[in-house]
Design a protein around this motif. Structure first.
Motif, short mmCIF file in Angstrom:
data_model
loop_
_atom_site.label_atom_id
_atom_site.label_comp_id
_atom_site.label_asym_id
_atom_site.label_seq_id
_atom_site.Cartn_x
_atom_site.Cartn_y
_atom_site.Cartn_z
N ASP A 82 4.45 -2.66 -6.56
CA ASP A 82 4.54 -3.18 -7.92
C ASP A 82 4.50 -4.70 -7.95
OD1 ASP A 82 4.67 -0.61 -8.85
OD2 ASP A 82 6.85 -0.58 -9.10
N ALA A 83 5.08 -5.33 -6.93
CA ALA A 83 5.12 -6.79 -6.89
C ALA A 83 3.87 -7.42 -6.29
CB ALA A 83 6.35 -7.25 -6.09
N LEU A 84 2.94 -6.61 -5.78
CA LEU A 84 1.77 -7.14 -5.10
C LEU A 84 0.92 -8.04 -6.00
CD1 LEU A 84 0.26 -7.13 -2.43
CD2 LEU A 84 -0.98 -5.11 -3.18
N PRO A 85 0.57 -7.65 -7.24
CA PRO A 85 -0.22 -8.56 -8.09
C PRO A 85 0.50 -9.88 -8.36
CG PRO A 85 -0.25 -6.32 -8.98
CD PRO A 85 0.79 -6.34 -7.91
N GLY A 86 1.81 -9.82 -8.61
CA GLY A 86 2.55 -11.05 -8.87
C GLY A 86 2.55 -11.98 -7.67
N LYS A 87 2.68 -11.43 -6.47
CA LYS A 87 2.65 -12.26 -5.27
C LYS A 87 1.28 -12.90 -5.09
CE LYS A 87 6.24 -9.73 -2.74
NZ LYS A 87 6.57 -8.94 -1.54
N GLN A 88 0.21 -12.14 -5.36
CA GLN A 88 -1.13 -12.71 -5.25
C GLN A 88 -1.32 -13.84 -6.26
OE1 GLN A 88 -3.18 -12.07 -2.97
NE2 GLN A 88 -2.93 -10.00 -2.21
N MET A 89 -0.82 -13.67 -7.49
CA MET A 89 -0.94 -14.73 -8.49
C MET A 89 -0.11 -15.94 -8.10
SD MET A 89 -0.77 -12.43 -11.98
CE MET A 89 -0.81 -13.90 -13.02
N ALA A 90 1.05 -15.72 -7.49
CA ALA A 90 1.88 -16.85 -7.05
C ALA A 90 1.17 -17.65 -5.96
CB ALA A 90 3.23 -16.34 -6.54
N VAL A 134 1.22 -10.42 2.78
CA VAL A 134 1.49 -9.54 1.64
C VAL A 134 0.82 -8.18 1.84
CG1 VAL A 134 1.00 -9.21 -0.82
CG2 VAL A 134 1.88 -11.39 -0.02
N THR A 135 -0.42 -8.19 2.34
CA THR A 135 -1.12 -6.93 2.60
C THR A 135 -0.44 -6.13 3.70
OG1 THR A 135 -3.20 -7.99 1.95
CG2 THR A 135 -3.35 -5.93 3.18
N VAL A 136 -0.04 -6.80 4.79
CA VAL A 136 0.64 -6.11 5.89
C VAL A 136 1.98 -5.54 5.42
CG1 VAL A 136 1.72 -6.44 8.15
CG2 VAL A 136 -0.51 -7.45 7.68
N GLU A 137 2.69 -6.29 4.56
CA GLU A 137 3.97 -5.80 4.06
C GLU A 137 3.80 -4.53 3.24
OE1 GLU A 137 7.83 -7.61 1.64
OE2 GLU A 137 5.83 -8.40 1.27
N ALA A 138 2.77 -4.50 2.38
CA ALA A 138 2.53 -3.30 1.58
C ALA A 138 2.16 -2.12 2.48
CB ALA A 138 1.42 -3.58 0.56
N ASP A 139 1.29 -2.38 3.47
CA ASP A 139 0.91 -1.30 4.40
C ASP A 139 2.12 -0.82 5.21
OD1 ASP A 139 -1.64 -1.58 3.47
OD2 ASP A 139 -2.32 -2.81 5.15
N PHE A 140 2.98 -1.75 5.62
CA PHE A 140 4.12 -1.38 6.45
C PHE A 140 5.08 -0.47 5.71
CE2 PHE A 140 8.54 -2.33 7.64
CZ PHE A 140 8.54 -1.88 8.95
N TYR A 141 5.48 -0.86 4.49
CA TYR A 141 6.44 -0.04 3.76
C TYR A 141 5.83 1.28 3.32
CZ TYR A 141 9.99 -3.67 3.68
OH TYR A 141 10.94 -4.57 4.05
N GLY A 142 4.52 1.27 3.03
CA GLY A 142 3.87 2.54 2.74
C GLY A 142 3.88 3.47 3.95
N SER A 143 3.65 2.89 5.16
CA SER A 143 3.68 3.71 6.38
C SER A 143 5.09 4.19 6.68
CB SER A 143 3.14 2.89 7.56
OG SER A 143 1.81 2.51 7.33
N MET A 144 6.09 3.32 6.46
CA MET A 144 7.47 3.72 6.72
C MET A 144 7.91 4.85 5.80
SD MET A 144 8.80 2.26 9.29
CE MET A 144 10.47 2.83 8.93
N ASP A 145 7.37 4.86 4.58
CA ASP A 145 7.71 5.94 3.65
C ASP A 145 7.29 7.29 4.21
OD1 ASP A 145 8.57 7.29 1.41
OD2 ASP A 145 6.75 6.88 0.26
N GLY A 146 6.15 7.33 4.91
CA GLY A 146 5.72 8.59 5.51
C GLY A 146 6.27 8.82 6.91
N ALA A 147 6.56 7.71 7.64
CA ALA A 147 7.04 7.86 9.02
C ALA A 147 8.42 8.49 9.07
CB ALA A 147 7.06 6.50 9.72
N SER A 148 9.22 8.31 8.00
CA SER A 148 10.55 8.93 8.00
C SER A 148 10.46 10.45 8.03
CB SER A 148 11.33 8.47 6.77
OG SER A 148 10.66 8.85 5.58
N LYS A 149 9.31 10.99 7.60
CA LYS A 149 9.14 12.45 7.66
C LYS A 149 9.00 12.94 9.10
CE LYS A 149 8.95 12.59 3.14
NZ LYS A 149 9.00 11.14 2.86
N PHE A 150 8.55 12.04 10.02
CA PHE A 150 8.47 12.44 11.42
C PHE A 150 9.85 12.81 11.96
CE2 PHE A 150 4.67 9.34 11.83
CZ PHE A 150 3.84 10.29 11.28
#
Length: 708
Positions: A154-162, A184-200
């Protein structure tokens, strides 16, 4: 030689690159082939070592992105643990009837020593570890990962504008902006991956529970059917080994769950987790209440005083130590560099700042932070506005006091030359007469003229502001006077603010969006220096760089015809003529133009020529006459005008009128769009002055028709 070096580098990196494929092959072997108990013990130790190493890396990371490979590491660690479960299940079921160390020393140690050989205790311990892992740690970490991923996206567009705003304001360079966008891109990818990695981890816990059930049921049955054991013997042997196998796998799983929770709950800091927690618990104000509470509990007769009272004493001693440490002054042990008295650095004899604002001692309070620094705020706003209007980031301004200036004087220097000089009255307001002041207004003050627009003005006391406003004056404070004056002169000299560094940043930014366009212009055929020269000439002519893509497109097309500097400028101006007209004429309105008499224009073109530039030279009397007549037309019409001339005369007349009649835009006949309606308001050089309201050209008339 370069090819050989490349091959050597690849050979050096080959062992590291083969580690992961070899590990995948080893996992496949564990899944499919039977292995001896000794090798299984080695893999169990490796699994525990990997779990501890992952936990240590997670705890020592300063921010979550420092361990961005954690989701992939968690995947492979989970696969290793499942492969070991399959391999150990095979050995337990095949050799479990032999008892003892038949399934390896590691499983035997966990089943005998850790739970005392009582498989019932082992089952309860395993169930507790499983509940802690699944319900407490994994579920909480999964929820944190899910919320973090949602917030980061959700904060990705705001960070890009900043980031875009910071680079537009000159706070960061293009390379820094590119690095921040990557983070910013790596952070979004990381937390998205962690959301699925917890299922492991959750799936691994469920698999461990199922494998334990298979080992117990299958081992119990095999012991009685295949090996002729009694129910009690079969249960004791196989269930004990199954519980030991489950505990061996569950301990690393618990460690990895803790590592995942530590990663997703981290807050970015310059310290690792231990340093962050230790630094935040080092405040002595928190330990005195702890000591008092523990002492109060220990004073209760029913409480174990031998435990609470020493704990209270330790907390009190910790408070005293932290309090004493905080009271000590911080001593910098770094030895100071001894500078020889005869040493002179380049910084001592050169000023690297392009724009400098010098203030007399009576105006220094305008940049005092204790008093709000109103001039600093104004100057920052000017720099941002000029950068936005011109299309490139202006270099930082320098503000300093000057002993050479008068008490209330200010000066703005550009490259060491004074371009703005004036006087401001501290503690007073400038009341400007913009033409709406009533006669006999009664406002008293020190008469002067507005330095920006040369309007009559008065320096008045702040208490007379309301009276001056009611009489029609425009009142401004001294900081606004200085800032407005500086803004006006810097805008007139804006082309001198553009250098190769600013052009390089502009090219790098445009290269990401239009790489083919940049390749058509830079570095071949135009070098950075040549491109800077062209851009400075275009800015001096009133074409800003705020929309660089159409400008670069026009330049690329012009380069297909010529590479001569003057011809390139004329071609780009002709292509962007609508931009020039938009500065003085609203869309859809008639452009009010002035022309030169044919004989006067022929005399200018047929007269003397500057041998250096090849441009016609205008005689002083003729130039003064042209400037005076145009100024009269502008004053009578009350609006900006355009002087339409033949292309060879445009550059000379533009240089003549740039300072004498800045509200007149000099255009060649080729720069006038064919669809632009015009109104000829005067012809300079005729015997009788052309009266206002001269016959209008029909809408849509072309420039060529007007010239004829």
């Amino acid at each position: 030689m370069p090819v050989k070096g490349s091959v050597i580098d690849r050979l050096r990196g080959a062992p590291a690159a083969m580690v992961l494929p070899f590990g995948i092959f080893a996992l496949f072997v564990l899944f499919v082939l039977p292995i001896p108990p000794l090798l299984l013990d080695i893999f169990f130790v490796l699994n525990i070592a990997i779990a501890f190493s992952v936990l240590m890396v997670a705890l020592n990371a300063q921010k979550p992105l420092d361990f961005s490979s954690f989701p992939s590491v968690l995947l492979f660690a989970t696969l290793l643990r499942l492969a070991l479960n399959v391999a150990s299940t095979r050995i337990v079921l095949v050799k479990g009837h032999e008892g003892g160390n038949a399934a390896g020393d590691i499983i035997a140690s966990f089943s005998q020593f850790l739970v005392g050989g009582n498989f019932a205790v082992g089952l309860f311990v395993f169930a507790i570890l499983l509940i802690i892992n699944m319900i407490v740690i994994t579920k909480g970490a999964g929820r944190v990962s899910e919320v973090s991923a949602r917030f980061v996206l959700d904060a990705l567009p705001g960070k890009q504008m900043a980031i875009d705003a910071d680079i537009a304001a000159g706070l960061i360079t293009a390379d820094e902006a590119r690095e921040r966008r990557r983070e910013v891109t790596v952070e979004a990818d990381f937390y998205g991956s962690m959301d699925g990695a917890s299922k492991f981890v959750k799936g691994d816990a469920v698999a461990a529970l199922l494998i334990l059930g298979v080992n117990i049921i299958a081992g119990f049955a095999l012991g009685m059917i295949s090996h002729g054991l009694s129910a009690a013997e079969s249960g004791e042997l196989y269930i004990t080994l199954a519980v030991g196998d489950a505990l061996v796998a569950q301990v690393p799983a618990l460690l990895l769950s803790i590592a995942a929770a530590a990663i997703v709950t981290r807050v970015s800091d310059t310290r690792d987790l231990a340093g962050q927690i230790g630094g935040q618990f080092s405040d002595p104000r928190g330990w005195l209440p702890v000591a008092a509470i523990l002492g109060a509990i220990g004073a209760v007769p029913a409480m174990p005083q031998m435990i609470f009272l020493p704990a209270a004493a330790i907390a009190g001693a910790l408070w005293w130590h932290l309090r004493s440490k905080a009271a000590q002054p911080i001593v910098d042990d770094t030895p100071e560099e001894v500078i020889p008295p005869d040493r002179i650095d380049i910084a001592d004899v050169s000023d690297q700042t392009l724009v400098t604002l010098e203030l007399g001692y009576g105006l220094v309070h305008l940049v005092d932070e204790a008093k709000g620094a109103p001039l600093m705020t104004r100057i920052t706003g000017i720099r941002k506005q000029l950068s936005r209007d011109l299309g490139f980031v202006l270099p930082q301004f320098r503000i300093r006091d000057s002993l050479d200036a008068g008490a209330n004087e200010y000066r703005v220097t550009l490259g060491g030359l004074v371009i703005v000089q004036g006087t401001a009255k501290p503690g007073r307001l400038l009341a400007i007469d913009t033409g709406e002041v009533r006669m006999g207004h009664g406002v008293t003050g020190e008469a002067t003229r507005d330095p920006s627009f040369d309007c009559p003005a008065l320096w008045i006391d702040p208490g007379a502001r309301d009276h001056a406003v009611s009489e029609g004056f425009l009142t401004v404070d001294p900081s606004t006077v200085i800032a407005t004056h500086a803004n006006q002169e810097l805008l007139a000299a804006s082309h001198q603010l553009l250098g190769p560094e600013e052009v390089r940043a502009l090219i790098d930014d445009l290269k990401d969006r239009a790489p083919a366009l940049i390749e058509a212009v830079h570095p071949d055929p135009l070098s950075l220096a040549a491109l800077t020269r062209i851009f400075r000439a275009l800015i001096a002519d009133g074409i800003a760089l705020s929309h660089p893509q159409p400008l670069m497109t026009s330049l690329a097309l012009a380069l297909q015809r010529t590479q001569d500097f003057d011809a390139l400028i004329d071609a780009v101006r002709a292509d962007l003529g609508a931009r020039l007209i938009a500065r003085i004429c609203e869309p859809g309105e008639r452009l009010q133009v002035v022309t030169l008499d044919a004989s006067l224009e022929s005399a200018i073109l047929g007269g003397m020529v500057d041998p250096a530039s090849g441009q016609p030279l205008i005689e002083p009397d003729c130039g003064n006459m042209i400037a005076a007549r145009i100024s009269e037309y502008i004053e009578e019409r009350g609006t900006a005008l355009a002087l339409i001339v033949q292309p060879p005369a445009r550059r000379a007349l533009a240089g003549l009128l740039r300072q004498r009649a800045s509200r007149c835009q000099v255009l060649s006949i080729n720069e006038l769009p064919a669809t632009q309606p015009v109104e000829v308001v005067g012809v300079i050089g005729t015997q009788e002055p052309q009266q206002l309201g001269a016959p209008e050209m029909p809408e849509g008339a072309s420039g060529g028709a007007m010239a004829a």
